[in-house]
Design a protein around this motif. Structure first.
Motif, PDB file in Angstrom:
ATOM      1  N   ALA A 153       0.499  -1.206  -0.504  1.00  0.00           N
ATOM      2  CA  ALA A 153      -0.088  -0.080   0.117  1.00  0.00           C
ATOM      3  C   ALA A 153       0.774   1.341   0.050  1.00  0.00           C
ATOM      4  O   ALA A 153       0.759   2.131  -1.140  1.00  0.00           O
ATOM      5  CB  ALA A 153      -0.793   0.645   1.069  1.00  0.00           C
ATOM      6  N   ARG A 154       1.885   1.519   0.919  1.00  0.00           N
ATOM      7  CA  ARG A 154       2.377   2.069   1.014  1.00  0.00           C
ATOM      8  C   ARG A 154       3.383   2.713  -1.032  1.00  0.00           C
ATOM      9  O   ARG A 154       3.753   3.765  -1.065  1.00  0.00           O
ATOM     10  CB  ARG A 154       4.258   2.395   1.973  1.00  0.00           C
ATOM     11  N   ALA A 155       3.764   1.437  -1.005  1.00  0.00           N
ATOM     12  CA  ALA A 155       4.743   1.976  -2.232  1.00  0.00           C
ATOM     13  C   ALA A 155       4.100   1.916  -3.198  1.00  0.00           C
ATOM     14  O   ALA A 155       4.267   2.899  -4.479  1.00  0.00           O
ATOM     15  CB  ALA A 155       5.310   0.117  -2.298  1.00  0.00           C
ATOM     16  N   LEU A 156       2.657   1.923  -3.536  1.00  0.00           N
ATOM     17  CA  LEU A 156       2.075   2.679  -4.226  1.00  0.00           C
ATOM     18  C   LEU A 156       1.371   3.791  -3.905  1.00  0.00           C
ATOM     19  O   LEU A 156       0.603   4.098  -5.164  1.00  0.00           O
ATOM     20  CB  LEU A 156       0.486   0.859  -4.413  1.00  0.00           C
TER      21      LEU A 156
ATOM     22  N   GLU B  66     -12.292 -14.948   6.782  1.00  0.00           N
ATOM     23  CA  GLU B  66     -12.499 -13.981   6.403  1.00  0.00           C
ATOM     24  C   GLU B  66     -13.224 -13.049   6.210  1.00  0.00           C
ATOM     25  O   GLU B  66     -12.884 -12.386   5.063  1.00  0.00           O
ATOM     26  CB  GLU B  66     -11.326 -12.865   7.129  1.00  0.00           C
ATOM     27  N   THR B  67     -15.142 -12.657   6.591  1.00  0.00           N
ATOM     28  CA  THR B  67     -15.807 -12.259   5.473  1.00  0.00           C
ATOM     29  C   THR B  67     -15.663 -11.499   5.264  1.00  0.00           C
ATOM     30  O   THR B  67     -15.894 -10.861   4.054  1.00  0.00           O
ATOM     31  CB  THR B  67     -17.357 -12.874   6.444  1.00  0.00           C
ATOM     32  N   ASP B  68     -15.700  -9.595   6.357  1.00  0.00           N
ATOM     33  CA  ASP B  68     -15.133  -8.546   5.991  1.00  0.00           C
ATOM     34  C   ASP B  68     -14.192  -8.602   4.846  1.00  0.00           C
ATOM     35  O   ASP B  68     -14.222  -6.937   4.256  1.00  0.00           O
ATOM     36  CB  ASP B  68     -15.122  -8.178   6.940  1.00  0.00           C
ATOM     37  N   LEU B  69     -12.984  -9.262   5.339  1.00  0.00           N
ATOM     38  CA  LEU B  69     -12.292  -9.102   4.275  1.00  0.00           C
ATOM     39  C   LEU B  69     -12.499  -9.528   2.848  1.00  0.00           C
ATOM     40  O   LEU B  69     -12.051  -8.403   1.460  1.00  0.00           O
ATOM     41  CB  LEU B  69     -10.843  -9.935   4.349  1.00  0.00           C
TER      42      LEU B  69
ATOM     43  N   ALA C 239     -12.069  -1.351  -5.104  1.00  0.00           N
ATOM     44  CA  ALA C 239     -11.045  -1.944  -6.634  1.00  0.00           C
ATOM     45  C   ALA C 239      -9.789  -1.291  -5.713  1.00  0.00           C
ATOM     46  O   ALA C 239      -7.907  -1.966  -5.971  1.00  0.00           O
ATOM     47  CB  ALA C 239     -11.021  -0.639  -7.601  1.00  0.00           C
ATOM     48  N   GLU C 240      -9.225   0.302  -5.088  1.00  0.00           N
ATOM     49  CA  GLU C 240      -7.912   0.428  -4.220  1.00  0.00           C
ATOM     50  C   GLU C 240      -7.377  -0.826  -3.596  1.00  0.00           C
ATOM     51  O   GLU C 240      -6.490  -1.120  -3.779  1.00  0.00           O
ATOM     52  CB  GLU C 240      -8.212   1.237  -3.476  1.00  0.00           C
ATOM     53  N   SER C 241      -8.438  -1.828  -2.780  1.00  0.00           N
ATOM     54  CA  SER C 241      -7.963  -2.985  -1.842  1.00  0.00           C
ATOM     55  C   SER C 241      -7.683  -4.199  -2.221  1.00  0.00           C
ATOM     56  O   SER C 241      -6.783  -4.509  -2.160  1.00  0.00           O
ATOM     57  CB  SER C 241      -9.116  -3.059  -0.559  1.00  0.00           C
ATOM     58  N   ARG C 242      -8.690  -3.868  -3.584  1.00  0.00           N
ATOM     59  CA  ARG C 242      -8.396  -5.434  -4.223  1.00  0.00           C
ATOM     60  C   ARG C 242      -6.919  -5.328  -5.097  1.00  0.00           C
ATOM     61  O   ARG C 242      -6.338  -6.196  -5.085  1.00  0.00           O
ATOM     62  CB  ARG C 242      -9.299  -5.542  -5.192  1.00  0.00           C
ATOM     63  N   GLU C 243      -6.282  -3.833  -5.165  1.00  0.00           N
ATOM     64  CA  GLU C 243      -5.362  -4.020  -6.000  1.00  0.00           C
ATOM     65  C   GLU C 243      -3.894  -3.431  -4.796  1.00  0.00           C
ATOM     66  O   GLU C 243      -2.717  -4.528  -5.375  1.00  0.00           O
ATOM     67  CB  GLU C 243      -4.896  -2.502  -6.376  1.00  0.00           C
ATOM     68  N   VAL C 244      -4.545  -3.470  -4.052  1.00  0.00           N
ATOM     69  CA  VAL C 244      -3.534  -3.705  -2.736  1.00  0.00           C
ATOM     70  C   VAL C 244      -3.348  -5.239  -2.336  1.00  0.00           C
ATOM     71  O   VAL C 244      -1.992  -5.914  -2.587  1.00  0.00           O
ATOM     72  CB  VAL C 244      -3.163  -2.507  -1.749  1.00  0.00           C
ATOM     73  N   ILE C 245      -4.178  -5.619  -2.499  1.00  0.00           N
ATOM     74  CA  ILE C 245      -4.788  -7.381  -1.750  1.00  0.00           C
ATOM     75  C   ILE C 245      -3.624  -8.400  -3.358  1.00  0.00           C
ATOM     76  O   ILE C 245      -2.678  -9.199  -2.571  1.00  0.00           O
ATOM     77  CB  ILE C 245      -5.239  -7.527  -1.848  1.00  0.00           C
ATOM     78  N   ASP C 246      -4.312  -8.189  -4.122  1.00  0.00           N
ATOM     79  CA  ASP C 246      -3.388  -9.216  -5.706  1.00  0.00           C
ATOM     80  C   ASP C 246      -2.177  -9.060  -5.798  1.00  0.00           C
ATOM     81  O   ASP C 246      -1.266  -9.810  -5.795  1.00  0.00           O
ATOM     82  CB  ASP C 246      -4.871  -8.324  -6.763  1.00  0.00           C
ATOM     83  N   LEU C 247      -1.677  -7.569  -5.458  1.00  0.00           N
ATOM     84  CA  LEU C 247      -0.284  -6.938  -6.155  1.00  0.00           C
ATOM     85  C   LEU C 247       0.760  -8.073  -4.123  1.00  0.00           C
ATOM     86  O   LEU C 247       1.814  -8.738  -4.664  1.00  0.00           O
ATOM     87  CB  LEU C 247       0.098  -5.734  -5.452  1.00  0.00           C
TER      88      LEU C 247
END
Length: 705
Positions: free
Chosen positions: A454-457, A489-492, A500-508
């Protein structure tokens, strides 16, 4: 040590072999694991593969084992940093390394020379990076193939400076050292500005000097789309933000290309392609993995052989422990253990450990031993352990199984404020160049990977922190992964689908999770070699303490790796506290307390425990344990042992039954009369792992295997 395959290597049917490859052990500069690289080579029909990590051999054994498992011949190499002048020159703005050199081991001697080069570059040449110079390269050139890289090789850098004379001079020097084992690397990267022009000059120089070319495609990730993962890792290390605005279709490509792609890229230089196979056929290093163990060179003053010395000192220790060889149980058990130790060839190990603990006693350093070694009568009479295994019915085979080829493992606990004294003693006795602490790798775990990505992005801190807090904590030995977290974890999972922002971080983060981030020092592990460690493993100084650390982690350096036995020197604060208490009693009351001879049947102690006075007691404090102790009212050391064993998830359910049976013997029953001899001290309750093993053997007829 390991042997070199002296027989001719079988011909390779592959058309192209990757000889310039980086794994995750290039520390935040490459993405793939050794396992992924070996699998990629296998999928493309490549029969052999090299690894050339940056300035280090961290992953050499991991890579070797991964390749062998996939049926791929491993080639151990190094992408070395070069000192502009000598390795001893460390002047700002001048001596920071720019040039690189790829070295591949042809023979086992070549592999050992790589180890020597890496070790010396760290111990003597480190300045920003571990650096080699001409003196080192020339001294340790035997058994190595030299490939001068197309990007950062000294010839390419000279061409970039328009200094053709310098390029020729550098090539002459390398050829003078390596002869026909010197190659000029060419790569195909039309997407990189001016790169093609440099390659043309390299090809021309090769033709005019009759120097062999070799084709390569520097590998830093497996697939083209993984470029962003590598860029993210670089930014995690150096700071800054990944540029995601460029057109990635024209970005540089350092992926794992196939043989077909290589043949197409280098169609104009078929000799460069065929030389990859030629080199691969010459590189034949076989490393003995998990087949042999190397013990310290322990000098026996009496001149006896290790087995004889161990028997003599063990027999002498029987009387010291207040036992007698006239007792058939003692004599039979001791002789049995000594025979197992002799057959396994481990006498030297026991003598070394015994000497370390003898030195500790003479220095007044409190020590203890943990684990299955307590089941050895040999270690008890040698003074290594302080528990009589006959008294406590502890099996020797749990420690040293006569039916399994496992190495002995004795964890030595020392007062933490004096632990380093014994490590220094080992260095003095065996030689500083033969003793080092074991390296360990810190990896990017799930939560940390999310925050770092997240920081690097360039996202606000709150983005990574919010995602990370939704990832559950793992348990000991079972770290949590992002994939598993998304499943449980259902909330995650909802956040991943909706934002979309969280999905980008998680995928990477998933693509770099588990990758090696840095090297550290194992909390306890030390290796002591019979010869200089640089003959077995590469060494570097710890960045914090300057102490020697192995570049191979525990599994690669020990019995599952190159065979150096691990000695665990654990620093225990409670032993320091006890030592301080003994010292204070002597100072205040004038009484000398021998901590090993404290009576185990002291009624006042049991009364305190029964009254719940447990504050500050190691393993017996805390509200839950204290409540059980008040119910139990322990009256023997066996009660205390049982409570420590049972007070953990799972076995804790048996505590009420144990307490009830202690206070009401009529409740004690055995499913089989033979259980009486096993469970008599625990009132018929299965309490220890030793109980389970004994039941499996006596009732079910299992062997120790």
């Amino acid at each position: 040590m390991s042997e070199t395959n002296s027989s001719p290597s079988p011909k390779i049917s592959s058309k192209f072999v990757h000889l310039h490859v980086h794994s995750m052990y290039s520390l935040l500069n490459a993405v793939p694991t050794p396992k992924e690289l070996a699998q990629a080579a296998k999928e493309d029909g490549q029969e052999t593969l090299a690894v050339t990590d940056a300035g280090a051999l961290y992953g050499a054994i991991d890579f070797y084992k991964a390749c062998i498992k996939e049926g791929i011949k491993p080639i151990i190499g190094l992408d070395a940093f070069l000192a502009p002048r000598t390795r001893h020159d460390k002047e700002a703005q001048i001596d920071k390394p720019r040039a690189r050199l790829v070295l591949l081991a042809k023979t086992f001697l070549g592999y050992q020379n790589l180890i020597q080069l890496v070790t010396t570059s760290n111990l003597e040449g480190f300045y920003y990076r571990p650096r080699l110079d001409q003196e080192l390269i020339k001294k340790h050139s035997e058994g190595l193939i030299c490939i001068i890289p197309s990007f950062a090789g000294e010839i390419a850098l000279a061409f970039k400076e328009q200094d053709h004379d310098k390029a020729s001079e550098k090539l002459d020097w390398y050829k003078g050292v390596f002869g026909n084992d010197c190659y000029l690397e060419i790569t195909h990267h039309p997407e990189i500005f001016e790169h093609a022009g440099i390659q043309e000059k390299i090809i021309k120089l090769a033709r005019t000097t009759n120097t062999e070319l070799v084709a390569a495609h520097d590998v830093y990730y497996l697939k083209k789309e993984d470029r962003i993962a590598r860029e993210t890792m670089i930014k995690i290390q150096s700071g800054g933000v990944v540029d995601t605005t460029n057109d990635h279709g024209i970005e540089e490509d350092f992926s794992f290309i196939t043989q077909a792609e290589a043949l197409e890229k280098f169609s104009a230089t078929p000799d460069a392609i065929s030389n990859t196979v030629k080199i691969a056929e010459q590189c034949n290093v076989e490393i003995e993995i998990g087949t042999h163990w190397y013990f310290p060179d322990y000098k026996i003053a009496s001149g006896r052989k290790p087995d004889d010395e161990l028997q003599v000192t063990s027999y002498a220790g029987v009387a010291w422990r207040g036992l007698s060889l006239e007792n058939p149980e003692v004599k039979t058990r001791l002789d049995y253990e000594l025979e197992v130790i002799k057959n396994k060839g481990y006498a030297g190990y026991f003598l070394v450990v015994g000497d370390l603990l003898r030195e500790s006693r003479e220095r007044g350093i409190l020590t203890t031993i943990r684990g299955s070694v307590a089941g050895s009568l040999t270690t008890y009479v040698l003074g290594i352990t302080n528990v009589d295994p006959l008294e406590y019915k502890l099996p020797f085979e749990r420690f040293l199984n006569p039916e399994r080829p496992s190495a002995p493992d004795i964890d030595m606990d020392y007062a933490d404020n004096r632990r380093d004294e014994i490590i220094e003693y080992a260095k003095t006795k065996y030689g500083a160049d033969k003793v080092a602490q074991i390296g360990t790798f810190g990896t990017m775990m799930a939560r940390a990977a999310v925050r770092d990505v997240a920081r690097a992005l360039g996202h606000p801190y709150s983005v990574g922190d919010h995602i990370a807090k939704l990832i559950p904590l793992g348990s000991q030995g079972f770290p949590m992964t992002i994939k598993k977290a998304l499943e449980i974890e259902t909330d995650l999972a909802k956040l991943y689908k909706s934002d979309a922002e969280s999905r980008e971080v998680i995928d990477l983060a998933k693509r770099i999770e588990g990758r090696v981030r840095h090297i550290g020092v194992h909390a306890a592990g030390v290796v002591i070699a019979p010869a200089p460690l640089s003959q077995f493993v590469p060494i570097q100084p710890d960045s914090k303490t300057g102490k020697f650390v192995t570049q191979y982690e525990m599994k690669s350096v020990g019995e599952d790796g190159v065979g150096l036995l691990k000695f665990d020197f654990l620093g225990i604060k409670n032993l320091s506290i006890l030592a301080d208490a003994v010292k204070r009693v002597k100072k205040i009351r004038g009484e000398i307390i021998d901590i090993e001879k404290i009576p185990l049947d002291d009624k006042k102690t049991f009364t305190m425990l029964a009254n719940g006075q447990t504050m500050g007691l190691f393993q017996l404090n805390g509200s839950g344990m204290t409540a059980f102790l008040k119910q139990l009212k322990p009256s023997t050391i066996h009660d205390i042992n049982a409570m420590v064993a049972l007070y953990r998830p799972g076995p804790m359910e048996s505590i009420p039954q144990y307490i009830e049976r202690k206070h009401n013997p009529q409740l004690i029953t055995y499913l089989d009369p033979r259980l009486n001899t096993i469970l008599d001290r625990s009132y018929g309750v299965i309490t220890y792992q030793d109980d389970v093993m004994a039941i499996a053997r006596i009732l079910a007829g299992y062997s120790w295997l």
